[in-house]
Scaffold this motif. Structure first.
Motif, mmCIF file in Angstrom:
data_model
loop_
_atom_site.group_PDB
_atom_site.id
_atom_site.type_symbol
_atom_site.label_atom_id
_atom_site.label_comp_id
_atom_site.label_asym_id
_atom_site.label_seq_id
_atom_site.Cartn_x
_atom_site.Cartn_y
_atom_site.Cartn_z
ATOM 1 N N THR A 3 1.422 3.634 -3.409
ATOM 2 C CA THR A 3 0.903 5.013 -3.368
ATOM 3 C C THR A 3 2.033 6.032 -3.458
ATOM 4 O O THR A 3 1.925 7.023 -4.176
ATOM 5 N N LEU A 43 0.828 -1.202 0.000
ATOM 6 C CA LEU A 43 0.000 0.000 0.000
ATOM 7 C C LEU A 43 0.875 1.269 0.000
ATOM 8 O O LEU A 43 0.704 2.157 -0.836
ATOM 9 N N TYR A 64 2.568 8.549 -6.672
ATOM 10 C CA TYR A 64 2.604 10.002 -6.462
ATOM 11 C C TYR A 64 3.997 10.424 -6.034
ATOM 12 O O TYR A 64 4.195 11.070 -5.008
ATOM 13 N N ALA A 65 4.958 9.979 -6.822
ATOM 14 C CA ALA A 65 6.363 10.239 -6.501
ATOM 15 C C ALA A 65 6.590 11.734 -6.353
ATOM 16 O O ALA A 65 6.036 12.541 -7.107
ATOM 17 N N ASN A 66 7.410 12.055 -5.334
ATOM 18 C CA ASN A 66 7.795 13.437 -5.032
ATOM 19 C C ASN A 66 6.644 14.296 -4.497
ATOM 20 O O ASN A 66 6.779 15.506 -4.398
ATOM 21 N N SER A 67 5.534 13.659 -4.177
ATOM 22 C CA SER A 67 4.446 14.407 -3.537
ATOM 23 C C SER A 67 4.734 14.491 -2.044
ATOM 24 O O SER A 67 5.689 13.873 -1.543
ATOM 25 N N GLY A 71 -6.465 2.827 1.727
ATOM 26 C CA GLY A 71 -5.614 3.155 2.896
ATOM 27 C C GLY A 71 -6.441 3.708 4.033
ATOM 28 O O GLY A 71 -6.281 3.308 5.187
ATOM 29 N N TRP A 113 -11.816 -1.903 19.799
ATOM 30 C CA TRP A 113 -12.443 -3.137 20.302
ATOM 31 C C TRP A 113 -11.548 -3.805 21.354
ATOM 32 O O TRP A 113 -12.010 -4.258 22.393
ATOM 33 N N MET A 120 5.386 19.416 -7.336
ATOM 34 C CA MET A 120 4.515 18.407 -6.734
ATOM 35 C C MET A 120 3.468 17.953 -7.751
ATOM 36 O O MET A 120 2.857 18.777 -8.428
ATOM 37 N N LYS A 121 3.252 16.666 -7.812
ATOM 38 C CA LYS A 121 2.247 16.154 -8.755
ATOM 39 C C LYS A 121 0.869 16.235 -8.131
ATOM 40 O O LYS A 121 0.710 16.058 -6.923
ATOM 41 N N SER A 180 -9.236 9.655 -10.607
ATOM 42 C CA SER A 180 -9.429 8.237 -10.892
ATOM 43 C C SER A 180 -8.482 7.342 -10.103
ATOM 44 O O SER A 180 -8.726 6.154 -9.956
ATOM 45 N N ASN A 181 -7.408 7.905 -9.608
ATOM 46 C CA ASN A 181 -6.435 7.062 -8.901
ATOM 47 C C ASN A 181 -6.498 7.217 -7.397
ATOM 48 O O ASN A 181 -5.528 6.958 -6.691
ATOM 49 N N LYS A 182 -7.597 7.655 -6.943
ATOM 50 C CA LYS A 182 -7.711 7.830 -5.493
ATOM 51 C C LYS A 182 -8.120 6.534 -4.787
ATOM 52 O O LYS A 182 -8.217 6.487 -3.565
ATOM 53 N N ALA A 216 -8.398 1.011 5.591
ATOM 54 C CA ALA A 216 -7.518 0.154 6.424
ATOM 55 C C ALA A 216 -7.256 0.804 7.770
ATOM 56 O O ALA A 216 -7.307 0.149 8.815
ATOM 57 N N ARG A 244 -8.952 -12.590 21.779
ATOM 58 C CA ARG A 244 -8.666 -11.157 21.876
ATOM 59 C C ARG A 244 -7.412 -10.906 22.715
ATOM 60 O O ARG A 244 -6.562 -10.107 22.346
ATOM 61 N N GLU A 253 -6.998 5.060 -15.407
ATOM 62 C CA GLU A 253 -5.778 5.040 -14.604
ATOM 63 C C GLU A 253 -5.832 3.945 -13.520
ATOM 64 O O GLU A 253 -4.825 3.302 -13.209
ATOM 65 N N ARG A 254 -7.031 3.741 -12.971
ATOM 66 C CA ARG A 254 -7.167 2.726 -11.923
ATOM 67 C C ARG A 254 -6.871 1.327 -12.470
ATOM 68 O O ARG A 254 -6.186 0.536 -11.867
ATOM 69 N N ILE A 311 -2.750 14.736 -7.471
ATOM 70 C CA ILE A 311 -3.329 13.394 -7.383
ATOM 71 C C ILE A 311 -4.602 13.353 -8.206
ATOM 72 O O ILE A 311 -5.538 14.107 -7.963
ATOM 73 N N SER A 312 -4.617 12.466 -9.238
ATOM 74 C CA SER A 312 -5.784 12.412 -10.112
ATOM 75 C C SER A 312 -6.951 11.719 -9.425
ATOM 76 O O SER A 312 -6.751 10.807 -8.611
ATOM 77 N N LEU A 340 -6.605 3.788 -4.225
ATOM 78 C CA LEU A 340 -5.636 3.275 -3.248
ATOM 79 C C LEU A 340 -5.658 4.083 -1.964
ATOM 80 O O LEU A 340 -5.497 3.546 -0.864
ATOM 81 N N ILE A 341 -5.850 5.365 -2.109
ATOM 82 C CA ILE A 341 -5.917 6.206 -0.916
ATOM 83 C C ILE A 341 -7.149 5.841 -0.100
ATOM 84 O O ILE A 341 -7.090 5.727 1.121
#
Lengths: 341, 569
Positions: A121, A117, A125-128, B15, B28, B1-2, B7-9, B18, A198, A246-247, B4-5, B11-12
């Protein structure tokens, strides 16, 4: 060479690797200073008792004879007697392995999911800002060994915040579920004891994450590098020019090839965590193979040392083969090469 | 800085989900185990009493078979699972336990014990003379653990009748009754039911494997579960003979623990965390002073210390140049800074005032202890055969890699020897390697730093390490190999009359003092932290010496439920 032949070939080569490992660790364990029999019985034990134990362990014979005895016994499923527990090393391994295996499985699930993950990611989004955050935390993660994470987590989450337990697999007074697999999470579910499940899970969080952090950081970095490299490949550009969403590009075309180097590292990391858990298990008093191996080394328990190292060796060999097969599945070029033979 | 598009969110989003799942899971986990029941109860049931637990940490492994274990955790476990014929009372004298009385023959070669009737084991069998014979035979045949204390002396053990047992000695041994508490009686029937294949012919493995994780005893506690490499859990034995027979001194004290947990860890951060969370009643004796001082900051935690019988010694090789010269050795002994060792390096310890620990019966108080005195050191050095070769001399001192504080003693020694113009080479050596080195007279260094424990609570229990038989072991780096001294030690140990024996111990101490084979650095004090709601046995019966330090009865053993009350808050 087809896949079956390839696996057979790898198994055979692993056998030679393990043979070499057994020679090495067996010799080293016998060359370490200190008479194991004297150490086991104490400085004041009568000489006849020491001699008797030496004879029992074949320590009074040349080292190659000792090795022949050992190998013969191994093929009979007998790894010798532990000088610490005074039981068969095989029985000890059967008893201690599940605790370590459970910890390793927990850490594998955690590290695999998070590493992919984070790697994907941050690569996408390299360099973000996100990439920079992941990069810095990864560097910190890689630089600090797992036992330091263990001490830090005990201090922060156990001592200061008191969020998690820091000792053993279950709380004091908790009853162990009937032993079926030796894995407490599974055994407690089989027994229908959710409170034990648990409690066991709760106890696993700190040692499990301590084992994971360094590995996770490294795997995330490798995944990221691979994603960045593949992102600018022609086939990705072509997919984009065809207007594929893109996805779909990410999940279908980018992820699979980008995971090849990660899988290779992951496999070795998983096998490594079997051995790497020695100090972490000691800190958390986790009754697993690592702690057993640690006390064997401190007591010069020669049969236990050889048994534990050999088991880790077998695990490494197995993971190596498994990684190669997964890589072949992920990389069609390798699969084609194997099929064409 | 790029950017974030959109359509590619995905994965975020994954995350974020998760993180939410992990947070929900954590929430819990943090919840109490039981949800409050909202349905009205017809009759409120009386709440079961929470069992009183006493949890302590120990150095592992713990060998609970009394014929195998001889280390700290093992010997602390044995008296709780098993009983001996006699014990050392809180007053420090030999008193009855399983034996009601005993007699000694005039020549001191036969000891006859009369057993208490009606003592039942954990399995419900009555203990008789046959069990005692079996237990002694087992101990001597196996030759492990503390068998070395009995092997040279016990010849034959005979069951005279159901409740009378007789020991015939091979040679006279004066302190035999002082040593006897280390011999534990096992329920023969239980052991025989659990023998596996082994090297002892009809007796198989003598029950060794089974007894590593179970017990066959009569003691106040019984093994519930032994999780190897983790902890030993013992339950209070409700039918303990001390209670059923109402024997004074063997009944459970008020608030005696119902459950004992001996936890196998000495990891400072773990121990400190457990102590601060109230998950531990008492720490082990291996915690660094910094950690103990930190723990004391927690409310309800206090530090205690007990004066031990062990000594920290610098053992000097008397057969290797230049330490083979008595004047050179004495110069070293006068140059060493004892004060710094006990105040700065090992706080709460005390200086040695002779050759053995002053708390031991038979200690000779007439010897003038060595203290730092550079004038006397130089006088001795001038008389040494090596005085004119000082520039060429280098003394080698070895310290144990597993005990970091010993490095500071080495550095102190080096600094002190520099005052004499003698250079010192410090060698850090792992314990296993050290044992190997000390087994060889030629390889043994000039000086080794070692803790020496006593084998039994008398001066002789320490002095016996100077016998030539101990020379090739880690117990003696001095390599005295002195036949006269050997004879003196054997003669003293064989003397049955206590006063005469103690006088002989005194003469041996004078003899050793004159040879100056050892620099006696300090008398140990065992420091621990406890919760203030625990009635610690040594505090109950001990005599307070100074501050946190307590003097305890010699040979005193940890009978948890008999001497320890836990007034849990």
């Amino acid at each position: 060479m087809n896949i079956k032949k390839y696996v057979a070939y790898r198994l055979l080569s692993s056998f030679f690797v393990l043979f070499g490992l057994s020679l090495l660790i067996f010799s080293l364990s016998r060359l370490v200073p200190g008479d194991p029999a004297r150490l086991a019985l104490g400085p004041m034990a009568p000489q006849w008792a020491v001699d008797k134990l030496r004879a029992q362990l074949h320590l009074d014979e040349p080292i190659y004879i000792q090795y022949i005895y050992w190998v013969t016994n191994v093929f009979r499923g007998n790894l010798g007697q532990s000088l610490v527990t005074r039981r068969g090393v095989f029985s000890d391994i059967v008893e201690f392995f599940p605790a370590t295996f459970e910890l390793v499985i927990f850490s594998v699930i955690l590290s695999t999911s998070l590493a992919i993950l984070l790697g994907v990611t941050s690569g996408k989004y390299a360099n973000s800002l996100w990439d920079n955050i992941v990069r810095i935390t990864s560097y910190v993660g890689i630089a600090i060994p797992s036992f330091v994470w263990a001490i830090m987590s005990v201090f922060i989450f156990g001592y200061l915040l008191r969020w998690f337990p820091t000792l053993g697999r279950l709380s004091s007074g908790a009853l162990m579920p009937p032993k079926v697999t030796g894995l407490l999470l599974i055994d407690s579910l089989i027994a229908g004891k959710l409170d034990v499940f648990r409690d066991a899970f709760y106890h696993m969080i700190l040692p499990g994450t301590s084992l994971v952090i360094s590995r996770l950081a490294q795997e995330a970095r490798i995944t990221r590098a691979s994603v960045v490299e593949n992102l600018h490949k022609d086939y990705i550009m072509a997919a984009r020019s065809f207007g594929i969403p893109e996805r779909t590009i990410t999940l279908k075309y980018l992820l699979k090839p980008s995971l090849i180097p990660t899988v290779a590292v992951m496999g070795m990391d998983i096998a490594g965590s079997m051995g790497g858990s020695f100090i972490v298990e000691t800190i958390f008093n986790w009754p697993g193979l690592g702690r057993y191996g640690m006390s064997a080394m401190l007591s010069n328990d020669i049969n236990a040392i050889v048994g534990v190292v050999m088991l880790i060796g077998v695990f490494f060999a197995f993971m190596n083969i498994l990684v190669d097969l997964i890589t072949a599945y992920l990389d069609p070029r390798i699969m084609m090469k194997l099929r064409s033979g | 800085m790029k950017k974030i598009s959109t359509s590619n969110k995905t994965l975020i989003y994954v995350g974020i989900i998760a993180v939410i799942v992990i947070a929900a899971g954590a929430y819990w986990l943090m919840q109490p185990a039981e949800e409050p029941d909202t349905t009205p109860e017809p009759e409120p049931e009386p709440e079961p009493t929470e069992p009183i637990a006493y949890r302590s940490t120990w150095a592992w492994p713990n060998r609970i078979d009394p014929a195998v274990g001889s280390d700290g955790s093992s010997t602390a476990t044995h008296p709780n699972l098993y009983n001996s014929l006699v014990r050392i009372t809180p007053e420090g004298v030999v008193g009855p336990e399983l034996a009601e009385s005993w007699t000694v023959s005039e020549d001191g070669m036969t000891y006859t014990f009369t057993l208490r009737e009606g003592v039942m084991s954990h399995a419900g069998n009555e203990i008789t003379a046959e069990d005692v014979v079996f237990s002694m035979d087992r101990l001597l045949t196996m030759g492990e653990g503390l068998a070395y204390l009995f092997l040279p002396y016990i010849g034959e053990t005979t069951a005279v009748d159901t409740y009378t047992v007789q020991f015939d000695l091979l040679k006279s041994f004066g302190p035999i009754l002082t040593v006897m508490p280390n011999f534990y009686v096992l329920d023969k029937a239980v052991v025989m039911e659990n023998i596996a294949e082994g090297e002892y012919d009809d007796l198989g493995d003598y029950g060794k494997e089974w007894l590593m994780t179970h017990d066959a005893g009569t003691g106040p506690y019984m093994v519930r579960e032994f999780l190897l490499e983790e902890k030993l859990i013992m339950d209070k034995f409700e039918d303990y003979w001390g209670e059923t027979l109402a024997v004074e001194g063997f009944m459970f004290v008020e608030n005696a623990p119902d459950v004992m947990e001996m936890i196998g860890t000495t990891e400072p951060i773990t121990v400190r965390t457990m102590m601060s969370r109230g998950e531990l009643e008492r720490t082990d004796s291996w915690q660094p002073i910094e950690s103990l001082e930190e723990m004391v900051q927690t409310e309800g935690v206090e530090m205690i210390g007990e004066v031990g019988t062990s000594l920290l010694n610098l053992m000097i090789h008397t057969n290797k140049a230049p330490t083979d010269d008595i004047h050179f050795r004495k110069a070293m002994a006068y140059a060493f800074d004892y004060e710094t060792a006990v105040t700065d390096i090992f706080p709460h310890t005390t200086m040695v005032k002779g050759v053995v620990n002053e708390v031991l019966p038979g200690y000779n108080p007439d010897l003038e202890p060595f203290r730092k005195n550079l004038t006397r050191a130089m006088e001795e050095l001038e008389q040494s055969a090596y005085y004119d070769q000082l520039e060429e001399i280098e003394i080698e001192i070895h310290w144990c890699a597993e005990v970091p504080a010993e490095e500071r003693i080495s550095l102190l020694f080096m600094d002190n020897m520099a005052d004499l113009g003698v250079s010192v080479k410090i060698v850090k050596e792992p314990w296993l390697s050290m044992i190997e080195t000390m087994a060889d007279q030629d390889l043994s260094p000039n000086v080794v730093i070692v803790y020496n424990s006593v084998h039994f609570p008398e001066a002789g229990g320490d002095l016996m390490r100077y016998h030539s038989e101990s020379a090739p072991t880690w117990e003696q780096n001095e390599w005295l190999l002195d036949e006269t001294l050997d004879e003196m030690i054997e003669d003293a140990l064989g003397t049955v009359d206590q006063a005469e024996r103690f006088q002989k111990y005194g003469e041996i101490q004078q003899y050793i003092y004159d040879v100056c084979p050892t620099i006696y650095v300090l008398q140990t004090t065992t420091l621990r932290c406890i919760q203030d709601y625990v009635d610690y046995p040594y505090v109950v019966y001990g005599e307070q010496v100074s501050g946190i330090v307590y003097k305890v009865p010699l040979g005193f053993r940890t009978y948890y439920g008999l001497y320890t009350g836990v007034n849990q808050p």
